[in-house]
Design a protein around this motif. Structure first.
Motif, PDB file in Angstrom:
ATOM      1  N   PHE A 203       0.832  -1.182   0.038  1.00 31.35           N
ATOM      2  CA  PHE A 203      -0.163  -0.004   0.031  1.00 31.35           C
ATOM      3  C   PHE A 203       0.866   1.335  -0.052  1.00 31.35           C
ATOM      4  O   PHE A 203       0.610   2.187  -0.388  1.00 31.35           O
ATOM      5  CB  PHE A 203      -0.831  -0.009   1.192  1.00 31.35           C
ATOM      6  CG  PHE A 203      -2.287  -0.728   0.843  1.00 31.35           C
ATOM      7  CD1 PHE A 203      -3.480  -0.244   0.199  1.00 31.35           C
ATOM      8  CD2 PHE A 203      -2.328  -2.197   1.462  1.00 31.35           C
ATOM      9  CE1 PHE A 203      -4.536  -1.118   0.152  1.00 31.35           C
ATOM     10  CE2 PHE A 203      -3.465  -2.720   1.053  1.00 31.35           C
ATOM     11  CZ  PHE A 203      -4.534  -2.349   0.392  1.00 31.35           C
ATOM     12  N   GLN A 204       2.015   1.177   0.360  1.00 32.61           N
ATOM     13  CA  GLN A 204       2.945   2.197   0.638  1.00 32.61           C
ATOM     14  C   GLN A 204       3.366   2.605  -0.955  1.00 32.61           C
ATOM     15  O   GLN A 204       3.572   3.778  -1.146  1.00 32.61           O
ATOM     16  CB  GLN A 204       4.237   1.822   1.163  1.00 32.61           C
ATOM     17  CG  GLN A 204       4.115   2.319   2.649  1.00 32.61           C
ATOM     18  CD  GLN A 204       5.355   1.783   3.445  1.00 32.61           C
ATOM     19  OE1 GLN A 204       6.244   1.141   2.933  1.00 32.61           O
ATOM     20  NE2 GLN A 204       5.280   2.139   4.848  1.00 32.61           N
ATOM     21  N   GLN A 205       3.503   1.497  -1.895  1.00 30.49           N
ATOM     22  CA  GLN A 205       3.704   1.890  -3.289  1.00 30.49           C
ATOM     23  C   GLN A 205       2.450   2.580  -4.034  1.00 30.49           C
ATOM     24  O   GLN A 205       2.776   3.415  -5.097  1.00 30.49           O
ATOM     25  CB  GLN A 205       3.848   0.491  -4.121  1.00 30.49           C
ATOM     26  CG  GLN A 205       5.169  -0.215  -3.490  1.00 30.49           C
ATOM     27  CD  GLN A 205       5.014  -1.570  -4.038  1.00 30.49           C
ATOM     28  OE1 GLN A 205       4.209  -1.922  -4.893  1.00 30.49           O
ATOM     29  NE2 GLN A 205       6.106  -2.520  -3.853  1.00 30.49           N
ATOM     30  N   ALA A 210       0.637   3.338   6.922  1.00 28.83           N
ATOM     31  CA  ALA A 210      -0.097   2.449   7.730  1.00 28.83           C
ATOM     32  C   ALA A 210      -1.032   3.027   8.564  1.00 28.83           C
ATOM     33  O   ALA A 210      -2.224   2.366   8.918  1.00 28.83           O
ATOM     34  CB  ALA A 210       1.178   1.859   8.595  1.00 28.83           C
ATOM     35  N   ASP A 211      -0.853   4.413   8.927  1.00 30.75           N
ATOM     36  CA  ASP A 211      -1.869   5.109   9.551  1.00 30.75           C
ATOM     37  C   ASP A 211      -3.503   5.012   8.918  1.00 30.75           C
ATOM     38  O   ASP A 211      -4.539   4.844   9.664  1.00 30.75           O
ATOM     39  CB  ASP A 211      -1.679   6.497   9.630  1.00 30.75           C
ATOM     40  CG  ASP A 211      -0.384   6.815  10.673  1.00 30.75           C
ATOM     41  OD1 ASP A 211       0.117   5.715  11.531  1.00 30.75           O
ATOM     42  OD2 ASP A 211       0.398   7.771  10.944  1.00 30.75           O
ATOM     43  N   ARG A 212      -3.314   5.294   7.581  1.00 27.68           N
ATOM     44  CA  ARG A 212      -4.604   5.038   7.018  1.00 27.68           C
ATOM     45  C   ARG A 212      -5.195   3.781   6.716  1.00 27.68           C
ATOM     46  O   ARG A 212      -6.451   3.305   6.707  1.00 27.68           O
ATOM     47  CB  ARG A 212      -4.348   5.722   5.560  1.00 27.68           C
ATOM     48  CG  ARG A 212      -4.221   7.038   5.681  1.00 27.68           C
ATOM     49  CD  ARG A 212      -3.942   7.733   4.162  1.00 27.68           C
ATOM     50  NE  ARG A 212      -5.016   7.965   3.350  1.00 27.68           N
ATOM     51  CZ  ARG A 212      -5.060   8.329   2.251  1.00 27.68           C
ATOM     52  NH1 ARG A 212      -4.059   8.768   1.563  1.00 27.68           N
ATOM     53  NH2 ARG A 212      -6.275   8.630   1.523  1.00 27.68           N
ATOM     54  N   LEU A 213      -4.268   2.751   6.877  1.00 27.88           N
ATOM     55  CA  LEU A 213      -4.886   1.292   6.779  1.00 27.88           C
ATOM     56  C   LEU A 213      -5.407   1.022   8.280  1.00 27.88           C
ATOM     57  O   LEU A 213      -6.602   0.502   8.354  1.00 27.88           O
ATOM     58  CB  LEU A 213      -3.636   0.300   6.566  1.00 27.88           C
ATOM     59  CG  LEU A 213      -2.939   0.448   5.236  1.00 27.88           C
ATOM     60  CD1 LEU A 213      -1.795  -0.395   5.203  1.00 27.88           C
ATOM     61  CD2 LEU A 213      -3.958   0.136   3.997  1.00 27.88           C
ATOM     62  N   GLN A 215      -6.715   3.278  10.336  1.00 29.83           N
ATOM     63  CA  GLN A 215      -7.927   3.959  10.272  1.00 29.83           C
ATOM     64  C   GLN A 215      -9.049   3.270   9.610  1.00 29.83           C
ATOM     65  O   GLN A 215     -10.242   2.975   9.908  1.00 29.83           O
ATOM     66  CB  GLN A 215      -7.753   5.241   9.452  1.00 29.83           C
ATOM     67  CG  GLN A 215      -9.093   5.969   9.408  1.00 29.83           C
ATOM     68  CD  GLN A 215      -9.127   7.379   8.629  1.00 29.83           C
ATOM     69  OE1 GLN A 215      -7.820   7.862   8.597  1.00 29.83           O
ATOM     70  NE2 GLN A 215     -10.226   7.877   8.066  1.00 29.83           N
ATOM     71  N   LYS A 216      -8.761   2.642   8.443  1.00 28.90           N
ATOM     72  CA  LYS A 216     -10.015   1.763   7.620  1.00 28.90           C
ATOM     73  C   LYS A 216     -10.384   0.644   8.385  1.00 28.90           C
ATOM     74  O   LYS A 216     -11.452   0.312   8.591  1.00 28.90           O
ATOM     75  CB  LYS A 216      -9.170   1.320   6.262  1.00 28.90           C
ATOM     76  CG  LYS A 216     -10.396   0.570   5.478  1.00 28.90           C
ATOM     77  CD  LYS A 216      -9.579   0.168   4.122  1.00 28.90           C
ATOM     78  CE  LYS A 216     -10.654  -0.535   3.084  1.00 28.90           C
ATOM     79  NZ  LYS A 216     -11.793   0.281   2.853  1.00 28.90           N
ATOM     80  N   LEU A 217      -9.159  -0.289   9.098  1.00 30.55           N
ATOM     81  CA  LEU A 217      -9.791  -1.236   9.849  1.00 30.55           C
ATOM     82  C   LEU A 217     -10.232  -1.095  11.344  1.00 30.55           C
ATOM     83  O   LEU A 217     -10.818  -1.800  11.817  1.00 30.55           O
ATOM     84  CB  LEU A 217      -8.392  -2.313   9.586  1.00 30.55           C
ATOM     85  CG  LEU A 217      -8.197  -2.893   8.445  1.00 30.55           C
ATOM     86  CD1 LEU A 217      -6.675  -3.662   8.686  1.00 30.55           C
ATOM     87  CD2 LEU A 217      -9.032  -3.576   7.897  1.00 30.55           C
ATOM     88  N   GLY A 218      -9.885   0.165  11.735  1.00 30.08           N
ATOM     89  CA  GLY A 218     -10.173   0.383  13.054  1.00 30.08           C
ATOM     90  C   GLY A 218      -9.549  -0.100  13.969  1.00 30.08           C
ATOM     91  O   GLY A 218      -9.784  -0.211  15.173  1.00 30.08           O
ATOM     92  N   ARG A 219      -8.324  -0.785  13.822  1.00 26.81           N
ATOM     93  CA  ARG A 219      -7.456  -1.284  14.804  1.00 26.81           C
ATOM     94  C   ARG A 219      -6.055  -1.067  14.567  1.00 26.81           C
ATOM     95  O   ARG A 219      -5.694  -0.824  13.325  1.00 26.81           O
ATOM     96  CB  ARG A 219      -7.597  -2.887  14.804  1.00 26.81           C
ATOM     97  CG  ARG A 219      -9.024  -3.432  15.258  1.00 26.81           C
ATOM     98  CD  ARG A 219      -9.049  -4.812  15.489  1.00 26.81           C
ATOM     99  NE  ARG A 219      -9.192  -5.326  13.875  1.00 26.81           N
ATOM    100  CZ  ARG A 219     -10.411  -5.115  13.328  1.00 26.81           C
ATOM    101  NH1 ARG A 219     -11.509  -4.659  14.082  1.00 26.81           N
ATOM    102  NH2 ARG A 219     -10.544  -5.583  11.993  1.00 26.81           N
ATOM    103  N   GLN A 231      -9.084  -8.653   3.829  1.00 33.08           N
ATOM    104  CA  GLN A 231      -9.810  -7.479   3.271  1.00 33.08           C
ATOM    105  C   GLN A 231      -8.956  -6.438   2.700  1.00 33.08           C
ATOM    106  O   GLN A 231      -9.553  -5.778   1.620  1.00 33.08           O
ATOM    107  CB  GLN A 231     -10.684  -6.627   4.678  1.00 33.08           C
ATOM    108  CG  GLN A 231     -11.589  -5.648   4.350  1.00 33.08           C
ATOM    109  CD  GLN A 231     -12.460  -5.991   3.186  1.00 33.08           C
ATOM    110  OE1 GLN A 231     -13.330  -7.047   3.627  1.00 33.08           O
ATOM    111  NE2 GLN A 231     -12.978  -5.022   2.024  1.00 33.08           N
ATOM    112  N   LEU A 232      -7.811  -6.466   3.211  1.00 35.31           N
ATOM    113  CA  LEU A 232      -6.840  -5.419   2.767  1.00 35.31           C
ATOM    114  C   LEU A 232      -6.336  -5.783   1.251  1.00 35.31           C
ATOM    115  O   LEU A 232      -6.277  -5.075   0.109  1.00 35.31           O
ATOM    116  CB  LEU A 232      -5.753  -5.089   3.400  1.00 35.31           C
ATOM    117  CG  LEU A 232      -5.820  -4.099   4.692  1.00 35.31           C
ATOM    118  CD1 LEU A 232      -4.589  -4.311   5.471  1.00 35.31           C
ATOM    119  CD2 LEU A 232      -6.433  -2.791   4.288  1.00 35.31           C
ATOM    120  N   LEU A 233      -6.353  -7.075   1.239  1.00 35.25           N
ATOM    121  CA  LEU A 233      -6.014  -7.631  -0.225  1.00 35.25           C
ATOM    122  C   LEU A 233      -7.073  -7.392  -1.235  1.00 35.25           C
ATOM    123  O   LEU A 233      -6.685  -7.121  -2.578  1.00 35.25           O
ATOM    124  CB  LEU A 233      -5.635  -9.131  -0.173  1.00 35.25           C
ATOM    125  CG  LEU A 233      -4.287  -9.645   0.602  1.00 35.25           C
ATOM    126  CD1 LEU A 233      -4.175 -11.175   0.600  1.00 35.25           C
ATOM    127  CD2 LEU A 233      -3.171  -8.924  -0.276  1.00 35.25           C
TER     128      LEU A 233
END
Length: 284
Positions: A203-205, A210-213, A215-219, A231-233
């Protein structure tokens, strides 16, 4: 001197090439039905082939899609999974074609179909695809031939997926989807820590930290599970296929009054936004 009078060709007469093509098509259909009845599908063997395919990351990784709609998100199975299930179920023919293109009205008439030759069940979808796309709340016309081709192909793939799923039993589809999700949850055998780091790197690419990831997952990342990575995949593949935009998948968080900390406060310090060109620069 009398000359033979050539009669006009009536509407009920056809050319030799057309007649040959019609005869070939009829013979092809008859042969397909004959072969399907001579070699009927073995449901047990079909299930085994499906389970083996869905147990691989190569299929599970691209088996689902995700895109936003009406403030939420829509997820489902992709054309890749549909084609694999058609192959493993057996005795199914399918296809999609552009029947007519109208450049004056900027649209194409297309047809997608799937045929269970053994059960003699056929599902056909005929639809019109405008030569346009919806971008930032506006409809933009497509003029480039490659853009029109890709737009037709994308719309045709979605209808083809529906047609294939219409001739395959629901139990077969449900089991395949469940197995693909289990495969995504388990991953490729790597420890969860390595899978978390791998997800962050891909996702960095795309410019997503990581902060936005989190935030999306809530954990936080140390609390992510195999289902979270799965889910991220799915989101990552949808981004690659341009089914969803980065801003839609990872909207920026709004700063509330409670989150603003003073210099002497003990709360979390609010950092600069990711797109701030002056982030991290000393003030004068």
């Amino acid at each position: 001197m009398n000359f033979p009078v050539q009669q006009a060709q009536g509407p009920d007469r056809i050319g030799q090439q057309t007649a040959v093509e019609q005869s070939r098509a009829v013979a092809e259909v008859q042969a397909a039905i004959y072969v399907a009845r001579q070699f009927p599908r073995d449901v047990g063997r079909s299930r085994s082939a499906m389970q083996a395919a869905c147990g691989s990351m190569a299929l599970a990784d691209k088996a689902f899609y995700e895109f936003p709609r009406a403030g939420g998100k829509v997820t489902g199975s992709t054309i890749h999974l549909a084609k694999t299930l058609a192959q493993t179920w057996g005795n199914i023919q399918y296809g999609v074609s552009e029947m007519r293109r109208d450049d004056e009205y900027r649209q194409s008439e297309m047809q997608a179909w799937a045929w269970d030759v053994e059960a003699n069940t056929r599902h056909v979808l005929t639809f019109v695809v405008p030569h346009a796309k919806f971008v930032k709340g506006k409809v933009e016309a497509l003029l480039d031939l490659r853009d029109i081709y890709e737009n037709n192909a994308n719309n045709g793939a979605r209808r083809l997926r529906e047609a294939i799923f219409a001739v395959i039993p629901d139990f077969f589809i449900d089991e395949a989807e469940e197995l693909c999700r289990e495969t995504l949850n388990k991953g490729d055998g790597k420890p969860i820590e390595q899978r978390v780091e791998g997800a962050i790197k891909v996702f960095q690419q795309l410019g997503i930290n990581a902060d936005r990831l989190e935030q999306k997952l809530g954990r936080t990342r140390d609390q992510w599970s195999g289902a979270d990575i799965a889910q991220l995949l799915i989101t990552h593949k949808s981004l690659q296929r341009r089914e969803i935009a980065v801003e839609e998948a990872f909207p920026q968080a709004r700063i509330t009054g409670a989150e603003i900390t003073s210099k002497n406060g003990g709360g979390r310090k609010q950092g600069p936004p990711d797109d701030d060109p002056w982030a991290g620069q000393p003030t004068k």
